[in-house]
Design a protein around this motif. Sequence first.
Motif, short mmCIF file in Angstrom:
data_model
loop_
_atom_site.label_atom_id
_atom_site.label_comp_id
_atom_site.label_asym_id
_atom_site.label_seq_id
_atom_site.Cartn_x
_atom_site.Cartn_y
_atom_site.Cartn_z
N ALA A 143 -3.88 -0.39 -4.32
CA ALA A 143 -2.04 0.25 -3.78
C ALA A 143 -2.38 0.32 -2.62
O ALA A 143 -1.10 0.86 -1.79
CB ALA A 143 -2.13 1.56 -4.35
N ASP A 144 -3.24 -0.04 -1.40
CA ASP A 144 -3.12 0.18 0.42
C ASP A 144 -2.88 -1.39 0.45
O ASP A 144 -2.91 -1.41 1.91
CB ASP A 144 -4.16 0.86 0.86
CG ASP A 144 -5.44 0.52 0.42
OD1 ASP A 144 -5.67 -0.69 -0.37
OD2 ASP A 144 -6.25 0.04 1.23
N ILE A 145 -2.49 -2.40 0.17
CA ILE A 145 -2.44 -3.60 0.67
C ILE A 145 -0.71 -4.10 0.92
O ILE A 145 -0.18 -3.68 0.27
CB ILE A 145 -3.59 -5.21 0.18
CG1 ILE A 145 -3.10 -4.83 -1.27
CG2 ILE A 145 -5.35 -4.32 0.34
CD1 ILE A 145 -3.79 -6.49 -1.64
N PRO A 169 -2.21 10.62 -0.48
CA PRO A 169 -3.16 10.05 -0.97
C PRO A 169 -2.73 9.13 -0.11
O PRO A 169 -1.23 8.69 -0.21
CB PRO A 169 -2.54 8.94 -2.93
CG PRO A 169 -1.54 10.79 -3.28
CD PRO A 169 -1.60 11.20 -2.56
N LYS A 170 -3.57 8.41 -0.17
CA LYS A 170 -3.05 7.22 0.90
C LYS A 170 -1.84 6.17 0.88
O LYS A 170 -1.00 5.95 1.68
CB LYS A 170 -4.56 6.04 1.34
CG LYS A 170 -3.92 5.03 1.85
CD LYS A 170 -5.81 3.98 2.57
CE LYS A 170 -6.20 3.86 1.50
NZ LYS A 170 -7.15 3.03 1.75
N PRO A 171 -1.84 5.63 -0.55
CA PRO A 171 -0.47 4.98 -0.79
C PRO A 171 0.80 5.83 -0.07
O PRO A 171 1.88 4.54 -0.64
CB PRO A 171 -0.64 4.40 -2.02
CG PRO A 171 -1.90 4.57 -2.29
CD PRO A 171 -2.32 5.82 -1.30
N LEU A 184 -1.96 -7.81 4.51
CA LEU A 184 -2.93 -6.71 5.94
C LEU A 184 -3.28 -5.40 4.96
O LEU A 184 -2.66 -4.86 4.05
CB LEU A 184 -1.73 -6.54 6.48
CG LEU A 184 -2.37 -5.38 7.59
CD1 LEU A 184 -2.79 -6.18 9.02
CD2 LEU A 184 -1.07 -4.16 8.62
N ASP A 185 -4.63 -5.33 5.21
CA ASP A 185 -4.86 -3.83 4.49
C ASP A 185 -4.44 -2.99 5.79
O ASP A 185 -5.17 -2.63 6.58
CB ASP A 185 -6.33 -4.01 3.82
CG ASP A 185 -6.86 -2.57 3.69
OD1 ASP A 185 -6.38 -1.38 4.35
OD2 ASP A 185 -7.91 -2.66 2.98
N MET A 186 -3.57 -1.98 5.32
CA MET A 186 -3.33 -0.98 6.13
C MET A 186 -4.24 0.30 6.15
O MET A 186 -3.74 1.46 6.99
CB MET A 186 -1.56 -0.22 5.45
CG MET A 186 -2.17 0.70 4.45
SD MET A 186 -0.23 1.24 4.14
CE MET A 186 -0.61 2.58 2.94
MG MG Z 1 -7.64 -0.51 0.98
#
Ligand code: MG
Length: 347
Positions: A105-107, A22-24, A216-218
């Motif tokens: 959760a990805d910011i 998962p991205k986060p 930032l959105d990573m």
């Molecule tokens: Mg995003």
Amino acid sequence: MKALLLAGGMGTRLRPLTEGLPKPMALVGNRPWLEHVLLHLKQEGIRDFVMAVHHSQDVIRHYFGDGSRWGVSIQYAVEQTRLGTAGAIKNAEPLLGDRFLVLNADIILRSPIVPLLDYHEQSGALVTIGLTEVDHPSHYGVVEQDERGRIIRFVEKPSLHEAPSRRINAGLYVMEKKALASIPAQQEVSIERETFPQLIESHGGVFGFLLGGYWLDMGTTDRYRKLHRDLLDRKIALTLKEKERGQGIWVGEHTDVGSGVLFVPPVLIGDRVRIGDRSVIGPYTVIGDDCEIGAQVRCSESILWDRCKVHREAQLNHCIFGSGLELGAGHLLHEAVMNVLPGGVAQ
Ligand code: MG
Ligand code: GDD
């Protein structure tokens, strides 16, 4: 107050790094991004979390458990099918109170939460969207506000000429439970494309509050690289487990550095890393926990996740390696973003 963390996205734009992950959970400065999010919100006084995850995301549950290791409480709202951002919030409704925070959760965000909560209270909003300003708004949800801060238009990823402003949805909301009333249960619904526009249309009380601080959105490899540059330049004060042993040189525990190794700051080296003689590491390089770097390796502007092996005399520049990647002796790589598939094949 509880914070709901939306962690169920697929992370397609960070592939191959997020292949099978998962991205986060992408490592940022040698720990999963989601852990930085948790630590930041804990600093802001939040102790109760709900994580909205897809059923395939065992790795998140496995890592965080009930949160006691971090001195917080974590519950999970698990989706059997993909429900989208609003569907995920609806699915978590039974675990939430009358007012709660929602966070993508990805910011990457370092702004104080209290002013946002105060604004929400004072404006009597049903939803307050945390906003930030960017130069290229068309990658985000863009808003138009009236003079009181009420949002009168929300357009998700508009084309450049359609963007009503440079003010965008920062991916952080304060919500009243009542805002969920119109969201159908167990259906895929997007909060950005459906719920927000509908609430705005029906004058449902959607307000926007400009957040200060780093944002930032990573979600892309370019932004992921930028995040690490900013981290190493200390433009963003993430809590690192490693200690600063010299100016701009952070090194973890039980790390073994060979003779004649040169660190060119800034560098961040994890725990239990081995670095062979006369290697040159840095600048802007992160070496993950349990990595093995051979002798006379040259590694610059690169991010290696944990357990990577780089054999002697290899050279890496501007690369990102996922966990456990191995690079043979004498190889030369520039700008490569590589990962190992669950089956063990380099991609
Ligand atoms: Mg995003
Ligand atoms: N649980 C769950 N279920 N989470 C999801 C789902 C889902 O079906 N779909 C997406 N998410 C999570 C993602 O993991 C991520 O943390 C967050 O919701 C947002 O999804 P992204 O896929 O990252 O969206 P985006 O970056 O294109 O756009 C969003 O974020 C921007 C700010 O970074 C939107 O909210 C934009 O309006 C916003 O500007």
